[in-house]
Write an enzyme that holds these catalytic residues in place. Structure first.
Site, mmCIF file in Angstrom:
data_model
loop_
_atom_site.group_PDB
_atom_site.id
_atom_site.type_symbol
_atom_site.label_atom_id
_atom_site.label_comp_id
_atom_site.label_asym_id
_atom_site.label_seq_id
_atom_site.Cartn_x
_atom_site.Cartn_y
_atom_site.Cartn_z
ATOM 1 N N HIS A 7 0.683 -1.142 0.038
ATOM 2 C CA HIS A 7 -0.014 0.119 -0.086
ATOM 3 C C HIS A 7 0.900 1.326 -0.041
ATOM 4 O O HIS A 7 2.126 0.980 0.273
ATOM 5 C CB HIS A 7 -0.950 0.141 1.193
ATOM 6 C CG HIS A 7 -2.058 -1.057 1.206
ATOM 7 N ND1 HIS A 7 -1.927 -2.050 1.338
ATOM 8 C CD2 HIS A 7 -3.336 -0.665 0.706
ATOM 9 C CE1 HIS A 7 -3.377 -2.890 1.143
ATOM 10 N NE2 HIS A 7 -4.072 -1.863 0.798
ATOM 11 N N LYS B 61 -0.727 4.927 4.546
ATOM 12 C CA LYS B 61 -1.670 4.065 5.406
ATOM 13 C C LYS B 61 -0.833 3.690 6.533
ATOM 14 O O LYS B 61 0.185 3.154 6.640
ATOM 15 C CB LYS B 61 -1.728 2.774 4.381
ATOM 16 C CG LYS B 61 -2.842 1.830 5.061
ATOM 17 C CD LYS B 61 -3.145 0.685 4.129
ATOM 18 C CE LYS B 61 -4.050 -0.568 4.750
ATOM 19 N NZ LYS B 61 -5.388 0.039 5.114
#
Length: 257
Positions: free
Chosen positions: A155, A159
């Site tokens: 990701h 995040k």
């Protein structure tokens, strides 16, 4: 013509919240009544149109839902305010559709309790194809109980939670009764499932599941190209859950229609 569904977007200034804002404003089936941000947000009090680069819409970002009436809350916010939001939905008898991750066990217990009084859907990933992948992994595990499963999730650097809620839910589809431990930097173990978490660049989300068998290897990969898929999935879920009786639902319910 059916009356528009009154919706609150919680976490409206976030990556997915902004995508939701665009979709809700463009969809006549929904009527936006509030956009919720944290009390310390730099966007508090600003017109929601500013968040997506359009003209003012006459609604400002708020940190309070006092006296706000709605049919459903769609939530993609930080976990710190989650419990309060759940309580609001219960007391106001408002449906909750949430994709907030990084929740602790107490918050999941709260979801279970809330579902006794209102209709709730929580999932770590609102892509219907991720739900299909979970279902497929359950079948693979049943037919290959001795297989070695590992998950690598990648990701964007913004995040905060690791591993991703999606990676955890994929692992739980394989090992439903297991708890997770951290075994090394960016490596986790849920039951016998190894999870690797990578944070790099602006990647919306990649989940790759490897199943090693005696004489073959399977690799299943899901790659998100745009977080709009999560926003659209949540909006579809909100449309589905509106008017349903109190209970805890998942995306399988949406898949079944």
């Amino acid at each position: 013509m059916n009356q528009a569904i009154n919706v609150i977007i919680s976490g409206v200034s976030g990556r997915i919240g902004r995508k939701l804002l665009k979709l809700v404003l463009a969809n006549p089936q929904f009527n936006l009544v509030a956009g919720l941000v944290s009390p310390t947000s730099q966007y508090l009090g600003k017109d929601l149109g500013d968040l997506i680069g359009i003209d003012e819409i006459g609604l400002t970002a708020t940190d309070s839902l006092v006296e706000v009436k709605a049919d459903v809350v769609i939530d993609f916010a930080h976990p710190e305010g989650f419990d309060e939001l759940v309580d609001y939905c219960v007391l106001s008898e408002i449906a909750l559709v949430s994709g907030t991750t990084g929740l602790n066990q107490a918050s999941f217990d709260r979801i279970g309790q809330a579902a006794k009084y209102t209709n709730v859907m929580w999932t770590s990933n609102f892509s219907l194809n991720i739900q299909i992948l979970k279902n497929l992994l359950q079948v693979i595990k049943q037919t290959n109980p001795d297989g070695k499963f590992s998950i690598t999730e990648t990701h964007h650097i913004h995040k905060k939670d690791a591993p991703s809620g999606t990676a955890i839910s994929l692992a739980q589809a394989i090992e439903p009764r297991s708890s997770m431990i951290k075994t090394a930097e960016d490596t986790y173990l849920l039951g016998d499932v190894i999870i690797h978490a990578i944070r790099t660049g602006e990647v919306p989300g990649i989940h790759e599941v490897t199943i090693e068998l005696d004489n073959e290897t399977m690799v299943l990969k899901h790659e998100s190209h745009d977080p709009a898929i999560f926003a659209q999935g949540a909006l579809d879920a909100a449309l589905w859950i509106h008017g349903k009786p109190a209970g805890l639902y998942d995306l399988n319910s949406v898949l079944m229609g």
